[in-house]
Scaffold this active site. Structure first.
Site, PDB file in Angstrom:
ATOM      1  N   TYR A  92       0.833  -1.201   0.000  1.00 17.72           N
ATOM      2  CA  TYR A  92       0.000   0.000   0.000  1.00 17.72           C
ATOM      3  C   TYR A  92       0.872   1.257   0.000  1.00 17.72           C
ATOM      4  CZ  TYR A  92      -3.453   3.473   1.519  1.00 17.72           C
ATOM      5  OH  TYR A  92      -4.259   4.588   1.615  1.00 17.72           O
ATOM      6  N   GLU A 181      10.018  -7.430   3.965  1.00 18.01           N
ATOM      7  CA  GLU A 181      10.291  -7.589   5.395  1.00 18.01           C
ATOM      8  C   GLU A 181      10.014  -8.986   5.919  1.00 18.01           C
ATOM      9  OE1 GLU A 181       5.984  -6.027   5.257  1.00 18.01           O
ATOM     10  OE2 GLU A 181       7.816  -5.964   4.055  1.00 18.01           O
ATOM     11  N   SER A 232      11.341  -7.624  38.665  1.00 23.55           N
ATOM     12  CA  SER A 232      10.358  -8.696  38.672  1.00 23.55           C
ATOM     13  C   SER A 232      11.002 -10.070  38.600  1.00 23.55           C
ATOM     14  CB  SER A 232       9.412  -8.535  37.480  1.00 23.55           C
ATOM     15  OG  SER A 232      10.099  -8.807  36.269  1.00 23.55           O
ATOM     16  N   GLY A 233      12.266 -10.112  38.158  1.00 22.61           N
ATOM     17  CA  GLY A 233      12.919 -11.390  37.924  1.00 22.61           C
ATOM     18  C   GLY A 233      12.933 -11.776  36.467  1.00 22.61           C
ATOM     19  N   GLY A 234      12.131 -11.071  35.640  1.00 22.54           N
ATOM     20  CA  GLY A 234      12.124 -11.324  34.214  1.00 22.54           C
ATOM     21  C   GLY A 234      13.316 -10.680  33.533  1.00 22.54           C
ATOM     22  N   VAL A 235      13.498 -10.999  32.263  1.00 23.55           N
ATOM     23  CA  VAL A 235      14.661 -10.498  31.529  1.00 23.55           C
ATOM     24  C   VAL A 235      14.612  -8.985  31.375  1.00 23.55           C
ATOM     25  CG1 VAL A 235      13.552 -10.944  29.287  1.00 23.55           C
ATOM     26  CG2 VAL A 235      16.035 -10.745  29.422  1.00 23.55           C
ATOM     27  N   ASP A 236      13.416  -8.411  31.197  1.00 20.34           N
ATOM     28  CA  ASP A 236      13.320  -6.971  30.948  1.00 20.34           C
ATOM     29  C   ASP A 236      13.829  -6.159  32.130  1.00 20.34           C
ATOM     30  OD1 ASP A 236      12.078  -7.875  28.665  1.00 20.34           O
ATOM     31  OD2 ASP A 236      10.056  -7.511  29.426  1.00 20.34           O
ATOM     32  N   SER A 237      13.288  -6.429  33.314  1.00 24.58           N
ATOM     33  CA  SER A 237      13.717  -5.653  34.475  1.00 24.58           C
ATOM     34  C   SER A 237      15.162  -5.978  34.855  1.00 24.58           C
ATOM     35  CB  SER A 237      12.779  -5.898  35.662  1.00 24.58           C
ATOM     36  OG  SER A 237      12.788  -7.250  36.058  1.00 24.58           O
ATOM     37  N   ALA A 238      15.597  -7.230  34.634  1.00 27.65           N
ATOM     38  CA  ALA A 238      16.976  -7.596  34.962  1.00 27.65           C
ATOM     39  C   ALA A 238      17.968  -6.846  34.075  1.00 27.65           C
ATOM     40  CB  ALA A 238      17.170  -9.105  34.822  1.00 27.65           C
TER      41      ALA A 238
END
Length: 520
Positions: A92, A181, A232-238
């Site tokens: 488009y 893509e 939180s223990g997750g990868v993002d916050s770590a």
């Protein structure tokens, strides 16, 4: 305040993806970043002043479901093209570009969807010059460009698209009818790479440069102030904590809140894993009672997220006063998909993430969000570059609101115990089958219904649970995991035998879109 788009891209050439309702807009941005070009998604109809204020080096016009000649079709501010930036139109976007510059777009007799044979008719072009003359591309359209804009040369064609690609390198105008893509277009990355090269975009977006830019931005933002991180223990916050610690060292205190909505044994696992691999100060806060009180009688998912988001902030504020000299800055592991889904800019709100749209208006912190413009796979690469162990970097995503958004309806202690037990069995059996590395996210959902069953020749009336497992690259799109029936049978047998309140197990085979990964 959280880092702005301009702050995120300082030092990087920016390619803006103008989104016209495309299924693949986020894929375009990710592919450009894979080529080490920083990219963001903005609404296609954004005012030219807003687009140009971001100082882009190039623009990509996404696909979309509309027809350029239809009433109310998505359009763009004409001043955007008048700015003279290099532009690549896709599907488009190509049609919109052709129409705006004097070409012709028409509905064809034969639509093209899926794998399509493409012929490169002019191998001397800049966009396709190094590619095979015959190749397979991925198409998804009914309209097509039948005449290119004046001054543009036709590069390629298919049976139904006489102008499958065109260009005018002198003006920086490029268009392709197909989707470079997606992985189904084998030479697609070469198209994007050629466009970046012709546009003169510096490809410096790497894990190392991202870290350097983020560390510099954090230092500039917080100075010598105290900082707390909601871990939180997750990868993002770590990874967010590791980046900020790299920037400010002992000024950072990490706060781990056990809000009572965690999975089985998760609090102990987080404390052990983070403590073993970081010298950052970690304070654990037991807060299950206060969070569960906030959720009493609440069934609506957005209200759950709002209450949890606010209670997190209040808990952090109290902990900052007690443990971090009244820190004025709060670090969060907010990612780009969180921002997009929570209604960033003109985007529709899919669901409010507790750390974006779920935050209260009044709080005593300025936010530090060093990952706000990263996709999940980029976060993992940054984490590895920072030296975080695989057990943290490759950890499956877990939502900030925890099990509260995996219990449909009101959250109670009884439901939490049922869900924890069933979820632990599911994840254990996936690990036993060696499937953890293949699955992006796996969990169990507890719906707000009961179902009739029979056990031991007696009628039962227990909870059903829904197993959910998906494969994905960045959580923007996802497909359900094709788990072997034998594994599902083992999971089902264990759950109905070991969790007395559960009498039925189902498996969710919905992809995203149309669903989301989480149920709430």
């Amino acid at each position: 305040m959280a880092a702005s788009s301009r702050e995120a891209s300082v030092g990087f050439d920016t390619v803006l993806v103008l989104d016209f309702g495309a299924q693949y807009a986020q894929v375009i941005a990710r592919r450009l970043r894979e080529l080490h070009a920083y990219s963001e998604i903005v609404p296609g109809d954004a005012p030219a002043e807003e687009i140009l204020a971001r100082r882009p080096s190039a623009l990509v016009l996404s696909g979309g479901p509309a027809s350029v000649y239809a009433e109310g079709a998505p359009g763009m501010d004409p001043a955007v093209l008048e700015a003279g930036l290099p532009v690549l139109g896709i599907c488009y976007g190509q049609q919109l570009l052709a129409d705006a510059l004097g070409g012709e777009v028409a509905r064809t007799d034969a639509a093209e969807f899926g794998r399509t044979s493409l012929t490169v008719d002019d191998p001397g072009g800049r966009l396709l010059g190094e590619q095979p003359l015959a190749q397979i591309v991925w198409m998804s359209h009914r309209d097509t460009v039948v005449s290119p804009p004046p001054g543009c040369r036709v590069l390629a064609s298919t049976a139904a698209s006489p102008v499958a690609a065109f260009e005018d390198p002198e003006r920086g105008i490029f268009g392709v009818q197909y989707h470079p893509e997606v992985s189904h277009t084998p030479w697609g990355l070469e198209v994007l790479k050629a466009f970046l090269d012709v546009a003169g975009v510096r490809r410096t977006w790497t894990s190392h440069s991202v870290i350097a830019a983020a560390v510099g931005a954090v230092r500039e933002q917080v100075g010598d102030a105290q900082v707390v991180c909601g871990l939180s223990g997750g990868v993002d916050s770590a990874v967010a904590a590791a980046l900020v610690h790299e920037a400010v060292g002992s000024q950072l205190t990490c706060l781990f809140v056990d809000h009572g909505l965690l999975r089985q044994d998760e609090a102990e696992q987080v404390e052990q894993a983070f403590g073993a691999h970081s010298d950052t100060r970690l304070v654990s806060i037991k807060a299950a009672d206060r969070f569960l009180r906030q959720l009493e009688g609440v069934s609506e998912p957005e209200e759950k997220r709002r209450r949890i988001g606010e209670e997190f902030i209040r808990t952090f504020e109290e902990a900052a006063l007690e443990h971090a000299s009244g820190a004025a800055f709060l670090v969060q592991g907010t990612l780009y998909p969180d921002v997009v889904e929570s209604g960033h800019g003109s985007s529709a709100t899919i669901k409010t993430h507790h750390n974006v749209g779920g935050l209260p208006e009044r709080m005593n912190f300025d936010l530090v969000e060093p990952l706000r413009w990263l996709f999940k796979d980029e976060v993992r690469r940054v984490g590895a570059e920072l030296g975080l162990p695989e057990e943290i970097v490759e950890r499956q995503p877990f939502p900030g609101p925890g099990l509260a958004v995996r219990i449909i309806g009101e959250v109670t202690r009884e439901k939490l115990e049922v869900l924890r037990a069933a979820d632990a069995i599911f994840r254990h059996e996936l690990a036993r089958a060696g499937l953890e590395g293949e699955i992006w996210q796996a969990f169990v959902v507890l719906p707000d219904v009961r179902t009739v069953g029979v056990q031991g020749d007696e009628r039962t009336y227990g909870y059903p649970v829904i197993l959910r497992a998906v494969t994905s690259e960045d959580a923007m799109t996802a497909d359900f995991a094709r788990i072997d029936y034998d594994v599902l049978e083992r999971v089902t047998g264990r759950i109905v035998n070991e969790v007395p309140s559960v009498g039925r197990v189902a498996y969710d085979v919905t992809s995203k879109p149309p669903g989301t990964i989480e149920w709430e």
